[in-house]
Design a protein around this motif. Structure first.
Motif, PDB file in Angstrom:
ATOM      1  N   UNK A   1       0.838  -1.198   0.000  1.00 16.70           N
ATOM      2  CA  UNK A   1       0.000   0.000   0.000  1.00 16.70           C
ATOM      3  C   UNK A   1       0.875   1.251   0.000  1.00 16.70           C
ATOM      4  N   UNK A   2       1.838   1.300   0.917  1.00 19.03           N
ATOM      5  CA  UNK A   2       2.715   2.469   0.994  1.00 19.03           C
ATOM      6  C   UNK A   2       3.532   2.648  -0.280  1.00 19.03           C
ATOM      7  N   UNK A   3       4.051   1.556  -0.833  1.00 19.68           N
ATOM      8  CA  UNK A   3       4.841   1.643  -2.066  1.00 19.68           C
ATOM      9  C   UNK A   3       3.974   2.113  -3.234  1.00 19.68           C
ATOM     10  N   UNK A   4       2.754   1.588  -3.331  1.00 21.86           N
ATOM     11  CA  UNK A   4       1.855   1.970  -4.419  1.00 21.86           C
ATOM     12  C   UNK A   4       1.468   3.453  -4.330  1.00 21.86           C
ATOM     13  N   UNK A   5       1.194   3.915  -3.113  1.00 20.14           N
ATOM     14  CA  UNK A   5       0.848   5.333  -2.945  1.00 20.14           C
ATOM     15  C   UNK A   5       2.072   6.193  -3.254  1.00 20.14           C
ATOM     16  N   UNK A   6       3.238   5.778  -2.761  1.00 20.23           N
ATOM     17  CA  UNK A   6       4.460   6.519  -3.033  1.00 20.23           C
ATOM     18  C   UNK A   6       4.750   6.642  -4.517  1.00 20.23           C
ATOM     19  N   UNK A   7       4.395   5.617  -5.288  1.00 25.64           N
ATOM     20  CA  UNK A   7       4.626   5.636  -6.734  1.00 25.64           C
ATOM     21  C   UNK A   7       3.727   6.651  -7.443  1.00 25.64           C
TER      22      UNK A   7
END
Length: 144
Positions: free
Chosen positions: A109-115
């Protein structure tokens, strides 16, 4: 006579206090599920997730496209969490495997939002997340 009455009064008061204590323990927390700090708690809605993840901060200046992408990411995350919750035994703590799967889901979730965010937005988002995190880690301030 007075001492007998006083004894009965003490017994009645003790009984009333015990009933109040048992009633307080027996009540379920609002929203159902285990009490805070004693498990996962009830599932959060999308607005709650947006607030918890500091995605509701106007300083992020999200575009309509970014908002749509984040909305889809949150939907996928919440569906994933719902599947995991469905596979758990009610009232029992999650297994180590389930905890690992939940951790991996949060990291994704955090990686996807960061992207989805640009560099300036990531800094604002990370600062917002840090400000909303309780002091002392996930459980709050350390115990004395």
């Amino acid at each position: 006579m007075v001492s007998k009455f006083r004894g009965m009064l003490v017994v009645a008061a003790a009984g009333a206090m015990m009933l109040m204590a048992v009633d307080g323990v027996a009540q379920a927390p609002p929203g159902g599920g285990p009490p805070r700090g004693m498990g996962m708690g009830p599932p959060m809605d999308k607005a709650g997730m947006m607030q918890r993840m500091a995605l509701d901060d106007a300083a992020l200046n999200l575009t309509a496209d970014q908002k749509g992408k984040i909305d889809k990411i949150l939907d996928a995350y919440m569906a994933d969490q719902a599947k995991m919750r469905a596979g758990m035994q009610a009232g029992a703590p999650p297994s180590q495997d389930a905890m690992g799967a939940m951790r991996a889901s949060r990291e994704k979730l955090n990686a996807d939002i960061g992207a989805v965010l640009n560099d300036a937005q990531k800094k604002t988002w990370e600062a917002g997340m840090a400000a909303r995190r309780p002091p002392g880690g996930p459980g709050g301030p350390p115990r004395q």
